[in-house]
Design a protein around this motif. Structure first.
Motif, PDB file in Angstrom:
ATOM      1  N   MET A   1       0.425  10.789   3.046  1.00 60.30           N
ATOM      2  CA  MET A   1      -0.151  10.614   1.727  1.00 60.30           C
ATOM      3  C   MET A   1      -0.949  11.880   1.388  1.00 60.30           C
ATOM      4  O   MET A   1      -1.739  12.354   2.188  1.00 60.30           O
ATOM      5  CB  MET A   1      -1.062   9.385   1.729  1.00 60.30           C
ATOM      6  CG  MET A   1      -1.774   9.196   0.417  1.00 60.30           C
ATOM      7  SD  MET A   1      -2.880   7.768   0.349  1.00 60.30           S
ATOM      8  CE  MET A   1      -1.756   6.412   0.474  1.00 60.30           C
ATOM      9  N   TYR A   6      -3.718   9.557  -2.816  1.00 59.25           N
ATOM     10  CA  TYR A   6      -4.894   8.858  -2.294  1.00 59.25           C
ATOM     11  C   TYR A   6      -5.875   8.575  -3.430  1.00 59.25           C
ATOM     12  O   TYR A   6      -6.383   7.468  -3.566  1.00 59.25           O
ATOM     13  CB  TYR A   6      -5.552   9.707  -1.205  1.00 59.25           C
ATOM     14  CG  TYR A   6      -6.825   9.131  -0.656  1.00 59.25           C
ATOM     15  CD1 TYR A   6      -6.786   8.128   0.304  1.00 59.25           C
ATOM     16  CD2 TYR A   6      -8.062   9.590  -1.094  1.00 59.25           C
ATOM     17  CE1 TYR A   6      -7.961   7.584   0.810  1.00 59.25           C
ATOM     18  CE2 TYR A   6      -9.237   9.048  -0.600  1.00 59.25           C
ATOM     19  CZ  TYR A   6      -9.174   8.056   0.350  1.00 59.25           C
ATOM     20  OH  TYR A   6     -10.332   7.522   0.840  1.00 59.25           O
ATOM     21  N   ASP A   9      -4.692   5.846  -5.855  1.00 60.31           N
ATOM     22  CA  ASP A   9      -4.879   4.514  -5.267  1.00 60.31           C
ATOM     23  C   ASP A   9      -6.336   4.057  -5.397  1.00 60.31           C
ATOM     24  O   ASP A   9      -6.608   2.906  -5.741  1.00 60.31           O
ATOM     25  CB  ASP A   9      -4.479   4.510  -3.787  1.00 60.31           C
ATOM     26  CG  ASP A   9      -2.980   4.607  -3.579  1.00 60.31           C
ATOM     27  OD1 ASP A   9      -2.213   4.428  -4.559  1.00 60.31           O
ATOM     28  OD2 ASP A   9      -2.571   4.880  -2.433  1.00 60.31           O
ATOM     29  N   LYS A  10      -7.266   4.962  -5.124  1.00 64.81           N
ATOM     30  CA  LYS A  10      -8.690   4.618  -5.216  1.00 64.81           C
ATOM     31  C   LYS A  10      -9.079   4.285  -6.658  1.00 64.81           C
ATOM     32  O   LYS A  10      -9.835   3.349  -6.902  1.00 64.81           O
ATOM     33  CB  LYS A  10      -9.566   5.756  -4.693  1.00 64.81           C
ATOM     34  CG  LYS A  10      -9.441   5.989  -3.222  1.00 64.81           C
ATOM     35  CD  LYS A  10      -9.906   4.784  -2.456  1.00 64.81           C
ATOM     36  CE  LYS A  10      -9.729   4.972  -0.977  1.00 64.81           C
ATOM     37  NZ  LYS A  10      -9.852   3.757  -0.212  1.00 64.81           N
TER      38      LYS A  10
END
Length: 101
Positions: A1, A6, A9-10
C-alpha cells in the motif's frame, strides 16, 4: 500500500475527526483532504507531472503538509529542505535532487 492509498482509506474512515491542530486552527481529515486536492489541482495546472520534483523550503507549518500530500496525490516527489539551511546548502540539495532518484 502506498501513502496515497493509505491516506484515502484514513479519510474515508475518519472524515470528520481531527487530523491537524496548529495554534488555534483545527482541521478534520476531510477538510485537510479537500485542501490537498485543491493544491494538487493547482500543481497540475502549473504543468507538474508524475515524477517531477518539488523543493519544499517551509518550516513546520500546515502548508508544508498540504504540499507534501498534494505531491503524493499526483505522484510527484517532495524534496524537503530544512528552513534553517544556508543558501549554499539549499543550492546543493536543489542541484542534486535529481541524482538521488
Amino acid at each position: 500500500m502506498n501513502l496515497r492509498r493509505y491516506w484515502e482509506d484514513k479519510v474515508q474512515k475518519f472524515r470528520k475527526n481531527l487530523f491537524l491542530y496548529y495554534n488555534v486552527v483545527r482541521v478534520s481529515y476531510g477538510d485537510f483532504d479537500e485542501t490537498v486536492s485543491r493544491v494538487a489541482i493547482g500543481l497540475l495546472e502549473k504543468g507538474l507531472k508524475r515524477g517531477d520534483r518539488v523543493c519544499l523550503l517551509l518550516r513546520n507549518i500546515p502548508e508544508f503538509r498540504y504540499r507534501w500530500f498534494a505531491l503524493c496525490k499526483i505522484v510527484g516527489v517532495a524534496v524537503p529542505i530544512n528552513a534553517n539551511f544556508k543558501a549554499n546548502e539549499c543550492q546543493y540539495i536543489v542541484q542534486h535532487s535529481r541524482r538521488w532518484a
